[in-house]
Motif scaffolding. Sequence first.
Motif, PDB file in Angstrom:
ATOM      1  N   GLY A   1       0.792  -1.231   0.000  1.00 27.52           N
ATOM      2  CA  GLY A   1       0.000   0.000   0.000  1.00 27.52           C
ATOM      3  C   GLY A   1       0.819   1.274   0.000  1.00 27.52           C
ATOM      4  O   GLY A   1       0.276   2.374   0.129  1.00 27.52           O
ATOM      5  N   ILE A   2       2.146   1.128  -0.126  1.00 26.86           N
ATOM      6  CA  ILE A   2       3.000   2.322  -0.171  1.00 26.86           C
ATOM      7  C   ILE A   2       2.873   2.970  -1.555  1.00 26.86           C
ATOM      8  O   ILE A   2       2.965   2.281  -2.565  1.00 26.86           O
ATOM      9  N   ASP A   3       2.676   4.283  -1.563  1.00 22.16           N
ATOM     10  CA  ASP A   3       2.608   5.014  -2.825  1.00 22.16           C
ATOM     11  C   ASP A   3       4.042   5.298  -3.287  1.00 22.16           C
ATOM     12  O   ASP A   3       4.689   6.231  -2.806  1.00 22.16           O
ATOM     13  N   LEU A   4       4.522   4.468  -4.196  1.00 23.58           N
ATOM     14  CA  LEU A   4       5.923   4.584  -4.614  1.00 23.58           C
ATOM     15  C   LEU A   4       6.191   5.861  -5.399  1.00 23.58           C
ATOM     16  O   LEU A   4       7.340   6.301  -5.482  1.00 23.58           O
ATOM     17  N   THR A   5       5.146   6.458  -5.974  1.00 15.66           N
ATOM     18  CA  THR A   5       5.378   7.696  -6.734  1.00 15.66           C
ATOM     19  C   THR A   5       5.836   8.821  -5.792  1.00 15.66           C
ATOM     20  O   THR A   5       6.537   9.735  -6.211  1.00 15.66           O
ATOM     21  N   LEU A   6       5.441   8.738  -4.511  1.00 16.94           N
ATOM     22  CA  LEU A   6       5.898   9.749  -3.550  1.00 16.94           C
ATOM     23  C   LEU A   6       7.410   9.656  -3.339  1.00 16.94           C
ATOM     24  O   LEU A   6       8.074  10.651  -3.084  1.00 16.94           O
ATOM     25  N   LEU A   7       7.922   8.434  -3.444  1.00 22.44           N
ATOM     26  CA  LEU A   7       9.359   8.235  -3.233  1.00 22.44           C
ATOM     27  C   LEU A   7      10.182   8.854  -4.360  1.00 22.44           C
ATOM     28  O   LEU A   7      11.316   9.268  -4.145  1.00 22.44           O
ATOM     29  N   ILE A   8       9.604   8.910  -5.558  1.00 20.04           N
ATOM     30  CA  ILE A   8      10.345   9.480  -6.692  1.00 20.04           C
ATOM     31  C   ILE A   8      10.715  10.925  -6.372  1.00 20.04           C
ATOM     32  O   ILE A   8      11.861  11.342  -6.494  1.00 20.04           O
ATOM     33  N   GLY A   9       9.711  11.684  -5.938  1.00 21.24           N
ATOM     34  CA  GLY A   9       9.959  13.080  -5.586  1.00 21.24           C
ATOM     35  C   GLY A   9      10.953  13.203  -4.452  1.00 21.24           C
ATOM     36  O   GLY A   9      11.862  14.042  -4.477  1.00 21.24           O
ATOM     37  N   ARG A  10      10.812  12.342  -3.433  1.00 23.68           N
ATOM     38  CA  ARG A  10      11.682  12.423  -2.266  1.00 23.68           C
ATOM     39  C   ARG A  10      13.133  12.080  -2.634  1.00 23.68           C
ATOM     40  O   ARG A  10      14.064  12.702  -2.154  1.00 23.68           O
ATOM     41  N   LEU A  11      13.307  11.077  -3.491  1.00 22.64           N
ATOM     42  CA  LEU A  11      14.665  10.655  -3.844  1.00 22.64           C
ATOM     43  C   LEU A  11      15.362  11.649  -4.767  1.00 22.64           C
ATOM     44  O   LEU A  11      16.576  11.624  -4.908  1.00 22.64           O
ATOM     45  N   ASN A  12      14.575  12.532  -5.374  1.00 21.80           N
ATOM     46  CA  ASN A  12      15.173  13.577  -6.202  1.00 21.80           C
ATOM     47  C   ASN A  12      15.756  14.708  -5.366  1.00 21.80           C
ATOM     48  O   ASN A  12      16.435  15.582  -5.892  1.00 21.80           O
ATOM     49  N   LEU A  13      15.432  14.727  -4.063  1.00 23.15           N
ATOM     50  CA  LEU A  13      15.923  15.773  -3.174  1.00 23.15           C
ATOM     51  C   LEU A  13      17.197  15.307  -2.465  1.00 23.15           C
ATOM     52  O   LEU A  13      17.433  14.105  -2.323  1.00 23.15           O
ATOM     53  N   THR A  14      17.979  16.269  -1.992  1.00 18.52           N
ATOM     54  CA  THR A  14      19.115  15.909  -1.136  1.00 18.52           C
ATOM     55  C   THR A  14      18.565  15.622   0.269  1.00 18.52           C
ATOM     56  O   THR A  14      17.447  16.049   0.598  1.00 18.52           O
ATOM     57  N   PRO A  15      19.337  14.906   1.108  1.00 16.33           N
ATOM     58  CA  PRO A  15      18.863  14.674   2.479  1.00 16.33           C
ATOM     59  C   PRO A  15      18.475  15.974   3.190  1.00 16.33           C
ATOM     60  O   PRO A  15      17.469  16.025   3.900  1.00 16.33           O
ATOM     61  N   GLU A  16      19.252  17.029   2.984  1.00 13.85           N
ATOM     62  CA  GLU A  16      18.927  18.308   3.642  1.00 13.85           C
ATOM     63  C   GLU A  16      17.588  18.855   3.143  1.00 13.85           C
ATOM     64  O   GLU A  16      16.765  19.329   3.937  1.00 13.85           O
ATOM     65  N   GLU A  17      17.368  18.779   1.840  1.00 14.56           N
ATOM     66  CA  GLU A  17      16.086  19.246   1.293  1.00 14.56           C
ATOM     67  C   GLU A  17      14.923  18.422   1.847  1.00 14.56           C
ATOM     68  O   GLU A  17      13.846  18.946   2.125  1.00 14.56           O
ATOM     69  N   ARG A  18      15.153  17.114   2.018  1.00  9.79           N
ATOM     70  CA  ARG A  18      14.101  16.250   2.583  1.00  9.79           C
ATOM     71  C   ARG A  18      13.770  16.696   4.004  1.00  9.79           C
ATOM     72  O   ARG A  18      12.601  16.753   4.390  1.00  9.79           O
ATOM     73  N   LEU A  19      14.799  17.021   4.780  1.00 14.80           N
ATOM     74  CA  LEU A  19      14.546  17.441   6.162  1.00 14.80           C
ATOM     75  C   LEU A  19      13.910  18.827   6.220  1.00 14.80           C
ATOM     76  O   LEU A  19      13.113  19.113   7.105  1.00 14.80           O
ATOM     77  N   ARG A  20      14.258  19.698   5.277  1.00 18.30           N
ATOM     78  CA  ARG A  20      13.594  21.014   5.234  1.00 18.30           C
ATOM     79  C   ARG A  20      12.096  20.822   4.969  1.00 18.30           C
ATOM     80  O   ARG A  20      11.259  21.492   5.564  1.00 18.30           O
ATOM     81  N   GLU A  21      11.785  19.920   4.033  1.00 19.01           N
ATOM     82  CA  GLU A  21      10.371  19.623   3.732  1.00 19.01           C
ATOM     83  C   GLU A  21       9.672  19.034   4.952  1.00 19.01           C
ATOM     84  O   GLU A  21       8.538  19.397   5.269  1.00 19.01           O
ATOM     85  N   LEU A  22      10.349  18.118   5.622  1.00 20.78           N
ATOM     86  CA  LEU A  22       9.780  17.489   6.823  1.00 20.78           C
ATOM     87  C   LEU A  22       9.512  18.549   7.884  1.00 20.78           C
ATOM     88  O   LEU A  22       8.435  18.590   8.489  1.00 20.78           O
ATOM     89  N   GLN A  23      10.496  19.423   8.091  1.00 20.59           N
ATOM     90  CA  GLN A  23      10.353  20.468   9.103  1.00 20.59           C
ATOM     91  C   GLN A  23       9.184  21.398   8.775  1.00 20.59           C
ATOM     92  O   GLN A  23       8.417  21.782   9.648  1.00 20.59           O
ATOM     93  N   ARG A  24       9.063  21.730   7.497  1.00 19.41           N
ATOM     94  CA  ARG A  24       7.962  22.592   7.062  1.00 19.41           C
ATOM     95  C   ARG A  24       6.628  21.906   7.357  1.00 19.41           C
ATOM     96  O   ARG A  24       5.698  22.512   7.877  1.00 19.41           O
ATOM     97  N   ALA A  25       6.545  20.613   7.040  1.00 19.31           N
ATOM     98  CA  ALA A  25       5.303  19.860   7.284  1.00 19.31           C
ATOM     99  C   ALA A  25       4.996  19.788   8.775  1.00 19.31           C
ATOM    100  O   ALA A  25       3.856  19.959   9.206  1.00 19.31           O
TER     101      ALA A  25
ATOM    102  N   GLU B   1       1.589  21.298  13.143  1.00 24.30           N
ATOM    103  CA  GLU B   1       1.504  21.742  14.545  1.00 24.30           C
ATOM    104  C   GLU B   1       0.734  23.058  14.651  1.00 24.30           C
ATOM    105  O   GLU B   1      -0.023  23.267  15.597  1.00 24.30           O
ATOM    106  N   THR B   2       0.896  23.948  13.675  1.00 30.08           N
ATOM    107  CA  THR B   2       0.154  25.204  13.667  1.00 30.08           C
ATOM    108  C   THR B   2      -1.341  24.914  13.528  1.00 30.08           C
ATOM    109  O   THR B   2      -2.176  25.514  14.212  1.00 30.08           O
ATOM    110  N   MET B   3      -1.651  23.967  12.642  1.00 30.83           N
ATOM    111  CA  MET B   3      -3.045  23.587  12.416  1.00 30.83           C
ATOM    112  C   MET B   3      -3.637  22.977  13.690  1.00 30.83           C
ATOM    113  O   MET B   3      -4.741  23.324  14.108  1.00 30.83           O
ATOM    114  N   ARG B   4      -2.860  22.094  14.334  1.00 33.32           N
ATOM    115  CA  ARG B   4      -3.306  21.463  15.584  1.00 33.32           C
ATOM    116  C   ARG B   4      -3.594  22.514  16.643  1.00 33.32           C
ATOM    117  O   ARG B   4      -4.615  22.468  17.324  1.00 33.32           O
TER     118      ARG B   4
END
Lengths: 162, 83
Positions: B25-49, B54-57
Amino acid sequence: MNQVEQTLRLLTQHQVEFVIVGGVAISAHGSAYLTFDLDVCYARSRSNLQRLTAALAAYHPRPRDFPADLPFHWDERTLQQGTNFTLSTDLGSIDLLGEVTGLGDYEQVRAASVVMPLFGMDCQVLSLDGLITAKRAAGRTKDLLVLPELEALLELTREPND
Amino acid sequence: MNRSIEEQLLNPQPSTAAARARDFGIDLTLLIGRLNLTPEERLRELQRAMIEIETMRAGLQRQDGHLHESSRTDVATADSTSS
Protein backbone atom coordinates in the motif's frame (compact mmCIF):
# COMPACT_ATOMS: atom_id res chain seq x y z
CA MET A 1 7.28 23.95 16.87
CA ASN A 2 9.81 21.37 15.91
CA GLN A 3 13.01 23.03 14.82
CA VAL A 4 15.08 20.15 13.51
CA GLU A 5 17.75 22.33 11.96
CA GLN A 6 18.18 24.48 15.07
CA THR A 7 18.37 21.44 17.34
CA LEU A 8 20.98 19.72 15.17
CA ARG A 9 22.99 22.94 15.01
CA LEU A 10 22.83 23.32 18.77
CA LEU A 11 23.95 19.76 19.45
CA THR A 12 26.77 20.06 16.93
CA GLN A 13 27.94 23.42 18.29
CA HIS A 14 28.12 21.88 21.76
CA GLN A 15 30.05 18.92 20.33
CA VAL A 16 27.46 16.44 21.57
CA GLU A 17 28.12 12.90 20.32
CA PHE A 18 24.83 11.79 18.80
CA VAL A 19 23.29 9.83 15.94
CA ILE A 20 19.98 10.82 14.33
CA VAL A 21 17.64 7.83 14.51
CA GLY A 22 13.86 7.34 14.13
CA GLY A 23 11.53 9.26 11.85
CA VAL A 24 13.93 12.07 10.98
CA ALA A 25 16.54 9.51 9.87
CA ILE A 26 13.87 7.67 7.89
CA SER A 27 12.90 10.93 6.19
CA ALA A 28 16.52 11.84 5.45
CA HIS A 29 16.89 8.55 3.58
CA GLY A 30 14.02 9.48 1.26
CA SER A 31 10.90 8.07 2.88
CA ALA A 32 7.67 10.06 2.79
CA TYR A 33 7.16 9.14 6.46
CA LEU A 34 6.04 12.05 8.64
CA THR A 35 7.21 12.40 12.22
CA PHE A 36 6.78 15.01 14.92
CA ASP A 37 9.83 14.45 17.05
CA LEU A 38 13.56 14.26 16.67
CA ASP A 39 15.05 11.03 18.03
CA VAL A 40 18.76 10.95 18.76
CA CYS A 41 20.93 8.27 20.29
CA TYR A 42 23.56 9.86 22.52
CA ALA A 43 26.82 8.73 24.11
CA ARG A 44 26.48 8.12 27.85
CA SER A 45 29.98 9.26 28.79
CA ARG A 46 30.06 11.84 31.56
CA SER A 47 31.56 14.51 29.31
CA ASN A 48 28.86 13.96 26.68
CA LEU A 49 26.10 14.17 29.28
CA GLN A 50 27.58 17.51 30.37
CA ARG A 51 27.62 18.78 26.79
CA LEU A 52 24.09 17.52 26.17
CA THR A 53 22.64 19.16 29.29
CA ALA A 54 24.41 22.41 28.43
CA ALA A 55 23.14 22.34 24.83
CA LEU A 56 19.46 22.00 25.74
CA ALA A 57 19.33 23.79 29.09
CA ALA A 58 18.06 27.10 27.71
CA TYR A 59 15.17 25.38 25.90
CA HIS A 60 13.29 24.13 28.97
CA PRO A 61 13.50 20.36 28.43
CA ARG A 62 10.93 18.41 30.40
CA PRO A 63 9.60 14.84 30.12
CA ARG A 64 6.45 14.90 28.02
CA ASP A 65 4.63 12.52 30.38
CA PHE A 66 5.55 14.45 33.53
CA PRO A 67 2.75 16.24 35.44
CA ALA A 68 3.07 20.01 35.00
CA ASP A 69 3.16 20.67 38.73
CA LEU A 70 6.06 18.30 39.46
CA PRO A 71 9.52 19.87 39.54
CA PHE A 72 12.04 18.52 37.04
CA HIS A 73 15.75 19.26 37.12
CA TRP A 74 17.58 19.12 33.84
CA ASP A 75 21.12 18.22 34.71
CA GLU A 76 23.80 15.60 34.21
CA ARG A 77 22.63 13.66 37.30
CA THR A 78 19.11 13.33 35.91
CA LEU A 79 20.51 11.93 32.65
CA GLN A 80 22.72 9.50 34.57
CA GLN A 81 19.67 8.11 36.37
CA GLY A 82 17.83 7.17 33.19
CA THR A 83 18.60 5.96 29.69
CA ASN A 84 15.84 7.11 27.37
CA PHE A 85 14.07 10.46 27.75
CA THR A 86 11.08 11.72 25.80
CA LEU A 87 11.26 15.47 26.16
CA SER A 88 9.24 18.48 25.18
CA THR A 89 11.42 21.54 24.65
CA ASP A 90 11.05 25.02 23.20
CA LEU A 91 12.53 23.50 20.02
CA GLY A 92 9.88 20.78 19.84
CA SER A 93 9.77 17.17 20.98
CA ILE A 94 13.15 15.51 21.32
CA ASP A 95 13.68 11.88 22.30
CA LEU A 96 17.08 11.12 23.77
CA LEU A 97 17.93 7.43 23.53
CA GLY A 98 20.86 5.92 25.37
CA GLU A 99 20.11 2.64 23.63
CA VAL A 100 18.25 1.62 20.49
CA THR A 101 16.39 -1.70 20.49
CA GLY A 102 18.05 -4.23 18.19
CA LEU A 103 21.28 -2.24 17.92
CA GLY A 104 22.54 -1.34 21.38
CA ASP A 105 24.21 1.73 22.81
CA TYR A 106 25.68 4.79 21.12
CA GLU A 107 28.84 3.06 19.93
CA GLN A 108 26.88 0.31 18.23
CA VAL A 109 24.38 2.75 16.77
CA ARG A 110 27.20 4.94 15.47
CA ALA A 111 28.81 1.89 13.86
CA ALA A 112 25.52 1.36 11.99
CA SER A 113 25.29 4.99 10.86
CA VAL A 114 26.31 6.99 7.82
CA VAL A 115 27.48 10.59 7.56
CA MET A 116 25.07 12.97 5.83
CA PRO A 117 25.72 16.62 5.06
CA LEU A 118 22.82 18.47 6.72
CA PHE A 119 22.49 22.24 7.09
CA GLY A 120 26.24 22.71 6.61
CA MET A 121 27.14 20.06 9.19
CA ASP A 122 28.24 16.47 8.86
CA CYS A 123 25.68 14.52 10.87
CA GLN A 124 25.66 10.86 11.82
CA VAL A 125 22.40 9.32 10.64
CA LEU A 126 21.36 5.72 11.28
CA SER A 127 21.71 3.77 8.01
CA LEU A 128 18.79 2.12 6.23
CA ASP A 129 20.18 -1.27 7.33
CA GLY A 130 20.31 0.00 10.91
CA LEU A 131 16.80 1.43 10.76
CA ILE A 132 15.44 -1.86 9.41
CA THR A 133 17.18 -3.83 12.18
CA ALA A 134 15.88 -1.43 14.86
CA LYS A 135 12.31 -1.35 13.52
CA ARG A 136 12.20 -5.11 13.17
CA ALA A 137 13.48 -5.56 16.72
CA ALA A 138 11.07 -2.98 18.17
CA GLY A 139 8.27 -4.95 16.53
CA ARG A 140 5.41 -2.58 17.35
CA THR A 141 2.75 -2.10 14.70
CA LYS A 142 3.97 1.43 13.94
CA ASP A 143 7.51 0.11 13.44
CA LEU A 144 6.47 -2.78 11.23
CA LEU A 145 4.33 -0.53 9.02
CA VAL A 146 7.35 1.41 7.83
CA LEU A 147 9.46 -1.68 7.04
CA PRO A 148 8.27 -2.33 3.45
CA GLU A 149 9.16 1.23 2.45
CA LEU A 150 12.57 1.06 4.15
CA GLU A 151 13.32 -2.26 2.46
CA ALA A 152 12.33 -0.81 -0.91
CA LEU A 153 14.57 2.22 -0.33
CA LEU A 154 17.45 -0.04 0.66
CA GLU A 155 17.05 -2.15 -2.47
CA LEU A 156 16.73 0.89 -4.74
CA THR A 157 19.63 2.88 -3.36
CA ARG A 158 22.05 -0.02 -3.00
CA GLU A 159 24.77 -0.06 -5.61
CA PRO A 160 24.41 -3.01 -8.05
CA ASN A 161 27.69 -4.55 -6.87
CA ASP A 162 26.86 -4.28 -3.13
CA MET B 1 18.11 10.30 -9.25
CA ASN B 2 19.25 7.40 -11.33
CA ARG B 3 16.66 6.87 -14.11
CA SER B 4 16.54 3.14 -13.44
CA ILE B 5 15.44 3.83 -9.87
CA GLU B 6 12.53 5.90 -11.19
CA GLU B 7 11.63 3.08 -13.55
CA GLN B 8 11.82 0.54 -10.73
CA LEU B 9 9.45 2.67 -8.67
CA LEU B 10 6.97 3.18 -11.48
CA ASN B 11 7.08 -0.43 -12.67
CA PRO B 12 8.59 -2.59 -9.95
CA GLN B 13 9.64 -6.06 -11.00
CA PRO B 14 7.81 -8.95 -9.32
CA SER B 15 9.33 -10.25 -6.08
CA THR B 16 11.37 -7.10 -5.46
CA ALA B 17 11.13 -5.07 -2.25
CA ALA B 18 9.60 -2.23 -4.29
CA ALA B 19 6.84 -4.56 -5.54
CA ARG B 20 6.20 -5.78 -1.99
CA ALA B 21 6.02 -2.16 -0.75
CA ARG B 22 3.59 -1.26 -3.53
CA ASP B 23 1.45 -4.31 -2.74
CA PHE B 24 1.58 -3.33 0.95
CA GLY B 25 0.00 0.00 0.00
CA ILE B 26 3.00 2.32 -0.17
CA ASP B 27 2.61 5.01 -2.82
CA LEU B 28 5.92 4.58 -4.61
CA THR B 29 5.38 7.70 -6.73
CA LEU B 30 5.90 9.75 -3.55
CA LEU B 31 9.36 8.24 -3.23
CA ILE B 32 10.35 9.48 -6.69
CA GLY B 33 9.96 13.08 -5.59
CA ARG B 34 11.68 12.42 -2.27
CA LEU B 35 14.66 10.65 -3.84
CA ASN B 36 15.17 13.58 -6.20
CA LEU B 37 15.92 15.77 -3.17
CA THR B 38 19.11 15.91 -1.14
CA PRO B 39 18.86 14.67 2.48
CA GLU B 40 18.93 18.31 3.64
CA GLU B 41 16.09 19.25 1.29
CA ARG B 42 14.10 16.25 2.58
CA LEU B 43 14.55 17.44 6.16
CA ARG B 44 13.59 21.01 5.23
CA GLU B 45 10.37 19.62 3.73
CA LEU B 46 9.78 17.49 6.82
CA GLN B 47 10.35 20.47 9.10
CA ARG B 48 7.96 22.59 7.06
CA ALA B 49 5.30 19.86 7.28
CA MET B 50 5.87 19.49 11.05
CA ILE B 51 5.39 23.22 11.59
CA GLU B 52 2.32 23.45 9.35
CA ILE B 53 0.61 20.52 11.06
CA GLU B 54 1.50 21.74 14.54
CA THR B 55 0.15 25.20 13.67
CA MET B 56 -3.04 23.59 12.42
CA ARG B 57 -3.31 21.46 15.58
CA ALA B 58 -2.82 24.53 17.79
CA GLY B 59 -5.51 26.37 15.81
CA LEU B 60 -7.93 23.47 16.24
CA GLN B 61 -7.18 23.30 19.97
CA ARG B 62 -7.84 27.04 20.29
CA GLN B 63 -11.08 26.62 18.35
CA ASP B 64 -12.00 23.67 20.56
CA GLY B 65 -11.27 25.78 23.64
CA HIS B 66 -13.51 28.57 22.35
CA LEU B 67 -16.29 26.06 21.64
CA HIS B 68 -16.02 24.63 25.18
CA GLU B 69 -15.85 28.14 26.58
CA SER B 70 -18.95 29.28 24.67
CA SER B 71 -20.85 26.08 25.55
CA ARG B 72 -20.03 26.67 29.23
CA THR B 73 -21.27 30.25 28.88
CA ASP B 74 -24.45 28.96 27.23
CA VAL B 75 -25.01 26.52 30.10
CA ALA B 76 -24.32 29.24 32.67
CA THR B 77 -26.75 31.57 30.91
CA ALA B 78 -29.36 28.83 30.73
CA ASP B 79 -28.84 28.06 34.43
CA SER B 80 -29.22 31.67 35.45
CA THR B 81 -32.33 32.19 33.32
CA SER B 82 -33.99 29.00 34.52
CA SER B 83 -33.71 29.92 38.21
